[in-house]
Design a protein around this motif. Structure first.
Motif, short mmCIF file in Angstrom:
data_model
loop_
_atom_site.label_atom_id
_atom_site.label_comp_id
_atom_site.label_asym_id
_atom_site.label_seq_id
_atom_site.Cartn_x
_atom_site.Cartn_y
_atom_site.Cartn_z
N PRO A 73 -6.46 -14.81 10.08
CA PRO A 73 -6.85 -13.79 11.06
C PRO A 73 -6.97 -12.42 10.42
CG PRO A 73 -4.60 -14.57 11.46
CD PRO A 73 -5.14 -15.39 10.34
N SER A 74 -7.63 -11.52 11.12
CA SER A 74 -7.82 -10.16 10.63
C SER A 74 -6.47 -9.53 10.29
CB SER A 74 -8.54 -9.37 11.73
OG SER A 74 -8.65 -8.05 11.34
N GLY A 75 -6.41 -8.87 9.14
CA GLY A 75 -5.19 -8.17 8.75
C GLY A 75 -4.19 -9.02 7.99
N CYS A 76 -4.53 -10.28 7.67
CA CYS A 76 -3.56 -11.15 7.00
C CYS A 76 -3.51 -10.93 5.49
CB CYS A 76 -3.84 -12.62 7.31
SG CYS A 76 -5.31 -13.25 6.48
N GLY A 77 -4.39 -10.07 4.96
CA GLY A 77 -4.32 -9.73 3.53
C GLY A 77 -5.38 -10.37 2.65
N LYS A 78 -6.35 -11.05 3.24
CA LYS A 78 -7.38 -11.74 2.45
C LYS A 78 -8.18 -10.77 1.57
CE LYS A 78 -9.73 -12.75 6.31
NZ LYS A 78 -8.95 -12.15 7.39
N SER A 79 -8.68 -9.69 2.20
CA SER A 79 -9.51 -8.76 1.44
C SER A 79 -8.70 -8.08 0.35
CB SER A 79 -10.09 -7.68 2.35
OG SER A 79 -10.89 -8.26 3.31
N THR A 80 -7.44 -7.84 0.66
CA THR A 80 -6.58 -7.20 -0.35
C THR A 80 -6.49 -8.09 -1.59
OG1 THR A 80 -5.32 -6.09 1.39
CG2 THR A 80 -4.28 -6.25 -0.76
N VAL A 137 2.76 -0.43 3.78
CA VAL A 137 2.36 -1.73 4.34
C VAL A 137 2.46 -2.81 3.26
CG1 VAL A 137 0.43 -3.09 5.28
CG2 VAL A 137 0.82 -0.75 6.07
N ASN A 170 1.15 3.58 1.98
CA ASN A 170 1.79 3.89 3.27
C ASN A 170 2.93 2.93 3.60
OD1 ASN A 170 0.35 1.60 3.77
ND2 ASN A 170 -0.77 2.39 5.52
N TYR A 207 0.84 -1.21 0.00
CA TYR A 207 0.00 0.00 0.00
C TYR A 207 0.87 1.25 0.00
CZ TYR A 207 -4.36 -2.54 0.67
OH TYR A 207 -5.44 -3.34 0.48
N ALA A 264 1.09 -5.86 2.30
CA ALA A 264 -0.14 -6.57 2.69
C ALA A 264 -0.17 -8.00 2.15
CB ALA A 264 -1.37 -5.80 2.21
P1 ADP Z 1 -7.83 -8.95 6.03
O1 ADP Z 1 -8.83 -8.90 4.95
O2 ADP Z 1 -7.16 -10.28 6.13
O3 ADP Z 1 -8.36 -8.52 7.38
P2 ADP Z 1 -6.61 -6.73 4.66
O4 ADP Z 1 -6.36 -7.24 3.30
O5 ADP Z 1 -7.80 -5.86 4.87
O6 ADP Z 1 -6.64 -7.94 5.69
O7 ADP Z 1 -5.33 -5.92 5.18
C1 ADP Z 1 -4.01 -6.43 5.08
C2 ADP Z 1 -3.05 -5.39 5.62
O8 ADP Z 1 -3.05 -4.24 4.79
C3 ADP Z 1 -3.38 -4.88 7.01
O9 ADP Z 1 -2.20 -4.66 7.69
C4 ADP Z 1 -4.12 -3.59 6.75
O10 ADP Z 1 -3.99 -2.71 7.84
C5 ADP Z 1 -3.43 -3.08 5.51
N1 ADP Z 1 -4.33 -2.29 4.67
C6 ADP Z 1 -5.53 -2.65 4.16
N2 ADP Z 1 -6.06 -1.71 3.38
C7 ADP Z 1 -5.17 -0.68 3.39
C8 ADP Z 1 -5.12 0.59 2.75
N3 ADP Z 1 -6.12 1.03 1.95
N4 ADP Z 1 -4.05 1.36 2.97
C9 ADP Z 1 -3.05 0.93 3.76
N5 ADP Z 1 -3.01 -0.24 4.37
C10 ADP Z 1 -4.06 -1.06 4.21
#
Ligand code: ADP
Length: 386
Positions: free
Chosen positions: A38-45, A17, A15, A13, A19
Motif C-alpha cells: 500500500p501507499s507509504g509502505c516504503g517501496k519507492s524509498t 520517519v 524528519n 528520513y 521508512a
Molecule cells: P511508497 O513508495 O510505498 O508509497 P515511500 O517510500 O514513498 O512509500 O514512503 C515511505 C514513508 O516514508 C512514508 O511514510 C513517507 O511519508 C515517508 N517519506 C517518503 N519520502 C520522504 C522524505 N523525503 N522525507 C520524509 N519522509 C518521507
C-alpha cells in the motif's frame, strides 16, 4: 547483466520517519522483481536507495557484488523510469531518446542505431519526429521506456510507470513491458501498489507493509501460500474471504466453529445463530494447528473456492454453510456473488459462469473447497498451515 543485493538496509528520513526496516533481498541476474504494497509502505524509498537518489541510513546495497553505498547515482549504471515520464517538452521523440547518449558523447552513428532499434522495439518509429505534447499518455510512457533502453543499463528501475494511464492502456503497457523484459533479458526492479501488475509481470514479488518485508515469493507461491493475513488479503481480487471462529475437534475431525470473535459474547447469545462447523481435512492436523485447539483462529477462503453447484455442495458437505445473497455481479465469463452469513459476515464467491437464478435475499447453500482453506492465528495473523 547484474545482480543486486540489499543487506539489512534501513532508511530513516531526516524528519525521523522510519521508512524501511531491515530490508534483505538478493536479486539474481535477469529477475523481474516487483516491490508491492500500500501507499507509504516504503517501496519507492527502497528503489531510490538502489538508484542512489536517496542515502542509506544503515546496511549495504551492492550491484554485481560491489557495494555501492557511496557510488553516485550516475555511476551506478542504472536507468530509472518514473510515473511522470519527465520528457523534455521542446525535444522530439528522437532527441528525447537520444539525449542521455549525446551527453555521454556516444558516436552519432551508434546513437542513431540504438535510437532506431529502441523505437522499433517500442513501436515508436512513426512518432520519432513528434514532440511529447503530440503524444498520448501510453506513447509518452513508451518514449520514457525508450530513453531507458538505449542506455543499455545493468538494471532497470521502474517506479509506478503505468499509474498515470487509464485502465485499458495499463493492461496494454503491462504486456508491452513483459515483452520488453523477455527481449532485453535484463534485471528489472519495479514498484507498484497494484497487485494485478505485480502478479502478472513479476518473476518474484516482494510484499511490503509499514517499511517491513512481509513475504518474498513467486506469484504462484504468494497466492497459494501467503504467510500472513495481510499478504493473503492484499494479493488476489476480489480479496480472500475471512471467517472468524474457534478451532475444535470431535469424532469427525478438526473443525472451525464459525463465530465472530471480536463481539461481546452475551450479545451474541441473544442472537439465535446455529453454530456452523467447517471441517478441515486430516492433513491440517499438524502440531502447529493442534496447538490452536479451543482458541480463536481466522479461516481464509478465496472467492473462487466457494461453490454453489448442488453436486459440489454435496461433495463438500463438511464445509457447507447457509448464506443470504445480497448482490450478484455478472461480468460475462464469471459472476461475483456478495453473500451474508448467519452471523452477519460478508463473503464473496466467484463463480465461473453467469449466475441467473440467484436473487436479492435468496437463501443459498454454499460449500468451501476443503483443499483450499487457509488458517491464521487470530492474534498474530500469521498463517498456521504451510
Ligand atoms: P511508497 O513508495 O510505498 O508509497 P515511500 O517510500 O514513498 O512509500 O514512503 C515511505 C514513508 O516514508 C512514508 O511514510 C513517507 O511519508 C515517508 N517519506 C517518503 N519520502 C520522504 C522524505 N523525503 N522525507 C520524509 N519522509 C518521507
Amino acid at each position: 547483466m547484474a545482480t543486486v543485493g540489499l543487506n539489512e538496509v534501513v532508511k530513516v528520513y531526516d524528519n525521523g520517519v522510519l521508512a524501511v526496516q531491515d530490508f534483505n533481498l538478493q536479486i539474481e541476474d535477469k529477475e523481474f522483481i516487483i516491490l508491492v504494497g500500500p501507499s507509504g509502505c516504503g517501496k519507492s524509498t527502497v528503489l531510490r536507495m538502489i538508484a542512489g537518489l536517496e542515502s542509506i541510513t544503515e546496511g549495504e546495497i551492492s550491484i554485481d557484488g560491489k557495494v555501492v553505498n557511496n557510488v553516485s547515482a550516475k555511476d551506478r549504471d542504472i536507468a530509472m523510469v518514473f510515473q511522470n515520464y519527465a520528457l523534455y517538452p521542446h525535444m522530439t521523440v528522437y532527441d528525447n531518446i537520444a539525449f542521455a547518449l549525446k551527453m555521454r558523447k556516444v558516436p552519432k552513428d551508434e546513437i542513431d542505431n540504438r535510437v532506431r532499434h529502441a523505437a522499433e522495439t517500442l513501436q515508436l518509429t512513426e512518432l520519432l519526429d513528434r514532440k511529447p505534447k503530440q503524444l498520448s499518455g501510453g506513447q509518452r510512457q513508451r518514449v520514457a521506456l525508450g530513453r531507458a533502453i538505449v542506455r543499455e543499463p545493468k538494471v532497470f528501475l521502474m517506479d509506478e510507470p503505468l499509474s498515470n494511464l487509464d485502465a485499458k492502456l495499463r493492461v496494454e503497457m503491462r504486456v508491452q513491458i513483459t515483452k520488453l523484459y523477455q527481449q532485453l533479458q535484463t534485471t528489472i526492479i519495479y514498484v507498484t501498489h497494484d497487485q494485478t501488475e505485480a502478479m502478472t509481470m513479476g518473476t518474484r514479488i516482494v510484499v511490503m507493509k509499514d517499511g517491513i518485508v512481509q513475504q518474498v515469493a513467486t506469484p504462484t507461491d504468494l497466492y497459494n501460500l501467503p504467510v500472513n493475513l495481510f499478504v493473503a488479503r492484499f494479493i488476489g481480487m476480489p480479496p480472500m474471504n475471512t471467517i472468524e471462529g474457534r478451532l475444535g475437534k470431535d469424532e469427525a475431525g478438526l473443525f472451525v466453529c464459525a463465530e465472530p470473535i471480536g463481539t461481546d459474547s452475551k450479545e451474541q447469545s441473544t442472537h439465535a445463530v446455529d453454530s456452523v462447523k467447517l471441517y478441515l481435512l486430516p492433513r491440517y492436523e499438524t502440531e502447529e494447528v493442534l496447538a490452536h485447539l479451543d482458541r480463536p483462529v481466522i479461516l481464509g477462503i478465496r472467492p473462487e473456492h466457494i461453490y454453489m453447484e448442488p453436486e459440489d455442495v454435496e461433495r463438500y458437505s463438511d464445509t457447507k454453510l447457509q448464506v443470504k445473497a445480497e448482490v450478484v455481479e455478472m461480468l460475462g465469463a464469471e459472476s461475483y456473488l456478495y453473500l451474508k452469513t448467519q452471523w452477519d459476515s460478508n463473503l464473496t464467491a466467484r463463480i465461473n459462469d453467469q449466475v441467473h437464478d440467484v436473487r436479492y435475499d435468496d437463501m443459498i447453500t454454499v460449500a468451501l473447497d476443503p483443499d483450499h482453506i487457509h488458517l491464521f492465528d487470530y492474534e498474530t495473523e500469521v498463517s498456521i498451515i504451510h
